[in-house]
Write an enzyme that holds these catalytic residues in place. Structure first.
Site, short mmCIF file in Angstrom:
data_model
loop_
_atom_site.label_atom_id
_atom_site.label_comp_id
_atom_site.label_asym_id
_atom_site.label_seq_id
_atom_site.Cartn_x
_atom_site.Cartn_y
_atom_site.Cartn_z
N LYS A 82 0.84 -1.20 0.00
CA LYS A 82 0.00 0.00 0.00
C LYS A 82 0.88 1.26 0.00
O LYS A 82 0.70 2.16 -0.78
CB LYS A 82 -0.91 -0.02 1.23
CG LYS A 82 -1.84 1.15 1.33
CD LYS A 82 -2.73 1.02 2.54
CE LYS A 82 -3.53 2.31 2.73
NZ LYS A 82 -4.32 2.30 3.95
N GLU A 124 10.77 -4.37 4.31
CA GLU A 124 10.90 -5.79 3.94
C GLU A 124 10.50 -5.99 2.47
O GLU A 124 11.21 -6.63 1.69
CB GLU A 124 9.99 -6.67 4.82
CG GLU A 124 10.36 -6.70 6.29
CD GLU A 124 9.71 -5.58 7.09
OE1 GLU A 124 9.39 -4.51 6.52
OE2 GLU A 124 9.54 -5.76 8.31
N GLY A 163 -4.53 -1.78 5.48
CA GLY A 163 -3.72 -2.89 4.98
C GLY A 163 -4.31 -4.25 5.32
O GLY A 163 -4.40 -5.14 4.48
N ARG A 164 -4.75 -4.42 6.58
CA ARG A 164 -5.25 -5.74 7.00
C ARG A 164 -6.66 -6.02 6.50
O ARG A 164 -7.22 -7.07 6.78
CB ARG A 164 -5.15 -5.87 8.52
CG ARG A 164 -5.77 -4.75 9.30
CD ARG A 164 -5.35 -4.80 10.77
NE ARG A 164 -5.77 -3.63 11.52
CZ ARG A 164 -5.09 -2.49 11.59
NH1 ARG A 164 -3.96 -2.36 10.92
NH2 ARG A 164 -5.53 -1.48 12.31
N GLU A 180 -3.75 -6.49 15.31
CA GLU A 180 -3.27 -5.19 14.84
C GLU A 180 -4.40 -4.16 14.96
O GLU A 180 -4.14 -2.97 15.07
CB GLU A 180 -2.76 -5.29 13.39
CG GLU A 180 -1.90 -4.11 12.97
CD GLU A 180 -1.13 -4.34 11.69
OE1 GLU A 180 0.04 -4.76 11.76
OE2 GLU A 180 -1.70 -4.10 10.61
N HIS A 220 -2.94 -32.98 19.12
CA HIS A 220 -1.79 -33.77 19.54
C HIS A 220 -0.65 -32.87 20.03
O HIS A 220 0.49 -33.30 20.11
CB HIS A 220 -1.31 -34.66 18.38
CG HIS A 220 -2.39 -35.58 17.94
ND1 HIS A 220 -2.61 -36.81 18.54
CD2 HIS A 220 -3.37 -35.44 17.01
CE1 HIS A 220 -3.66 -37.39 17.97
NE2 HIS A 220 -4.14 -36.57 17.05
N LYS A 238 9.07 0.03 13.07
CA LYS A 238 9.61 0.21 11.72
C LYS A 238 10.62 1.36 11.68
O LYS A 238 11.67 1.28 11.07
CB LYS A 238 8.47 0.56 10.74
CG LYS A 238 7.56 -0.57 10.34
CD LYS A 238 6.64 -0.06 9.22
CE LYS A 238 5.53 -1.03 8.87
NZ LYS A 238 4.61 -0.54 7.85
O1 F6P Z 1 2.44 -4.12 9.96
C1 F6P Z 1 2.16 -2.79 9.67
C2 F6P Z 1 1.61 -2.65 8.29
O2 F6P Z 1 1.45 -1.29 8.04
C3 F6P Z 1 0.31 -3.41 8.09
O3 F6P Z 1 -0.79 -2.74 8.56
C4 F6P Z 1 0.32 -3.60 6.63
O4 F6P Z 1 -0.57 -4.59 6.24
C5 F6P Z 1 1.78 -3.99 6.40
O5 F6P Z 1 2.49 -3.17 7.30
C6 F6P Z 1 2.28 -3.80 4.99
O6 F6P Z 1 2.18 -2.47 4.58
P1 F6P Z 1 2.31 -2.07 3.06
O7 F6P Z 1 1.20 -2.71 2.31
O8 F6P Z 1 2.24 -0.58 3.03
O9 F6P Z 1 3.64 -2.56 2.57
#
Ligand code: F6P
Length: 547
Positions: free
Chosen positions: A205, A211, A266-267, A352, A383, A511
């Site tokens: 987003k 990452e 995002g979620r 979150e 188990h 972050k």
């Molecule tokens: O973990 C924090 C967060 O902002 C989430 O809410 C989101 O889904 C994820 O990082 C990835 O964010 P982006 O889609 O901006 O890379």
């Protein structure tokens, strides 16, 4: 007014004093209609919540709470585009992503529904190109593999759905997910890829998540170095982002950037173009079916009375255990391999969102909020960790989820799995009384002394609450409904706790710090700005890597 001052809250507090002694087994015995009273059928999804520690009176008090916090008006505000995410000044409109084309939603001067469908049409055309074999790589070959590069909401939702609906994939397209920045993960996911026929989707987003950007940059470098196809990057890299400028500067052709909006958290984004990997794998029609299933659940949530409203009931039960019984966690236990990733997905969706400790006005809350969501496949869990749920000192309410008709089943496999689903919820509820244990031990021919010794270990209370969610079959529609159901449960709890479920500043702090520390790790000397522990960890790391 603080939540604890509401009259329904006070009524629940005093009711708890007697209700905590109720045993579900007795409740069933005294009410032959209990299962009918405490279950809801939505399309072909049966939600049975009769194995909970509630009486009809408890249930009435809980629905009073929903009314007293004016849940109905909060639901309307969400659906109509009010800026419920007030800390970020954003509307919360993932429900608009599932609106049918003919249903407009005007917010301000914009028809949100037409924006959504324009983007869906773009996805549709792209899916057609790729799935029909018309989209060609740099050597003129069609796509065989898709790699979604994303993390959090840009990974978990698509990955869960692709896995859950893989039997709906009618093309030999394989979808891979790269999220972890660990090189091992990247190598493992990419080692067998043929770059001539691989399409990378950079799904972010913000298009700034470290990452994702690090993985995307490494894969771009690998692609360019290996193929030398500098002019063909656009044939192999597309993006899904609300940050067009960043995606363009990464080298993505503007035509191949799929957009979504700041009002999609995002979620909550798998329904947007973040679901491109889903649509490519199962086809756009199935993707739309999933949206339709979610929309049907939206309508249910918006219109059903609280007494028959599945997400509301789930939320209220969660509040009952979290705030009155003091339960710390809630287990998600799918009895369906296809729903393997559901616990991980719901961890983000729930924790979150509702991991907050100040209310909407910024005041510290004096009650517990979001619980710990965890779980894994039920049959394996039996188990591993079920023992604690059966006989430990902690009360762990759980959702058991499965489908009646499997996509594949050899011999008696599916019935065996379902027999365990049913048996576990029954055993958790009933436990084993002293009397029953005595009989069992006598049948084994044990002496009285041996029986006395064994009795306390083998008798257990039961009274462990569970919800059973039984789908007819996992289809795009039923899965869409299931996921939307959980989203609305989370929303309802956020409303009751009076918190903002739609920001995540805690994660963002981590972050920011990581960025600072990374620049120090890459530098020749470390700053002295950290606490003693962090400083010494970093120093030790430097020492080890210098050897
Ligand atoms: O973990 C924090 C967060 O902002 C989430 O809410 C989101 O889904 C994820 O990082 C990835 O964010 P982006 O889609 O901006 O890379």
């Amino acid at each position: 007014m603080q939540l604890t001052q509401f009259s329904s809250w006070k009524a629940l507090t005093s009711h708890y004093q007697s209700a905590k002694h109720l045993h579900i087994r007795d409740l069933f015995e005294s009410d032959p209609l209990r299962q009918t009273r405490f279950s809801v059928l939505f399309e072909d999804i049966l939600f049975d919540y009769s194995k909970n520690r509630i009486s009809p009176h408890t249930f009435n008090l809980l629905t009073d709470l929903a009314k007293e916090v004016e849940l109905k008006s909060w639901i309307e505000r969400m659906f109509s585009g009010d800026k419920l995410n007030h800390t970020e000044g954003r509307a919360v409109l993932h429900t608009a992503l599932r609106l049918p084309r003919h249903k407009p939603l005007v917010v301000g001067d914009q028809n949100i529904s037409s924006l959504v469908h324009r983007e869906l049409d773009k996805m549709s055309e792209f899916c057609y190109q790729v799935r029909s074999g018309r989209w060609l790589g740099y050597t003129g070959k069609p796509v065989t593999d898709i790699v979604n590069i994303g993390i959090g909401g840009s990974d978990l939702g698509p990955q869960l759905v692709v896995e859950a609906l893989k039997s709906f994939s009618d093309k030999p397209l394989k979808c891979h997910f790269v999220s972890n920045v660990d090189t091992m993960h990247l190598l493992e996911k990419t080692e067998n890829l043929n770059l001539e026929t691989t399409l990378f989707i950079v799904a972010s987003k913000s298009f700034t998540t470290d990452e994702t950007m690090t993985n995307a940059e490494s894969l771009r470098e690998w692609f360019l170095k290996t193929t030398g196809a500098y002019d063909s990057l656009g044939k192999h890299f597309v993006a899904v982002s609300s940050n067009q400028a960043k995606a363009i500067s990464f080298g993505i052709n503007p035509e191949n950037i799929f957009n979504f909006w700041d009002w999609v958290g995002g979620r909550y984004s798998l329904w947007s173009s973040i679901g491109l990997s889903i649509a490519l794998t199962i086809g756009i029609e199935n993707f739309k079916e999933m949206l339709a299933g979610a929309h049907a659940m939206d309508e249910h949530f918006r219109t059903a009375p609280f007494e028959k409203n599945i997400p509301v009931i789930m939320a209220l039960l969660g509040i009952w255990y979290n705030n009155f019984f003091g339960c710390e966690s809630h287990a998600i236990l799918p009895y369906d391999h296809q729903l393997n990733l559901l616990p991980a997905y719901l961890e983000q969706a729930d924790m979150e969102s509702n991991g907050k400790s100040v209310d909407r006005d910024g005041k510290q809350v004096n009650y517990s909020t979001g619980g710990i969501v965890w779980g894994s496949q039920g049959i394996n869990g039996q188990h591993a960790f079920y023992q604690l749920i059966h006989q430990g000192t902690k009360l762990v309410p759980a959702d058991f989820i499965s489908s009646a008709i499997p996509h594949e089943s050899i011999n008696n496999h599916h019935n065996l799995m379902l027999s365990n689903f049913f048996a576990q919820t029954e055993a958790l509820m009933k436990g084993r009384t002293r009397e029953e244990t005595l009989n069992d031990l006598r049948e084994l021919g044990l002496t009285d002394t041996e029986i006395e010794k064994q009795l306390p270990h083998m008798t257990f209370e039961g009274n462990k609450p569970t919800n059973s969610i039984l789908l007819k079959k996992i289809t795009p529609r039923s899965l869409g409904s299931l996921l939307a159901m959980y989203e609305h449960k989370v929303f309802t709890q956020g409303v009751i706790w009076n918190i903002n479920s739609f920001d995540q500043y805690g994660v963002e702090l981590g972050k920011k710090l990581a960025k600072k520390i990374l620049s120090e790790l890459n530098d020749t000397c470390l700053s002295r700005l950290h606490d003693g522990s962090t400083q010494s960890l970093m120093t030790y790391f430097r020492m080890l890597t210098a050897q």
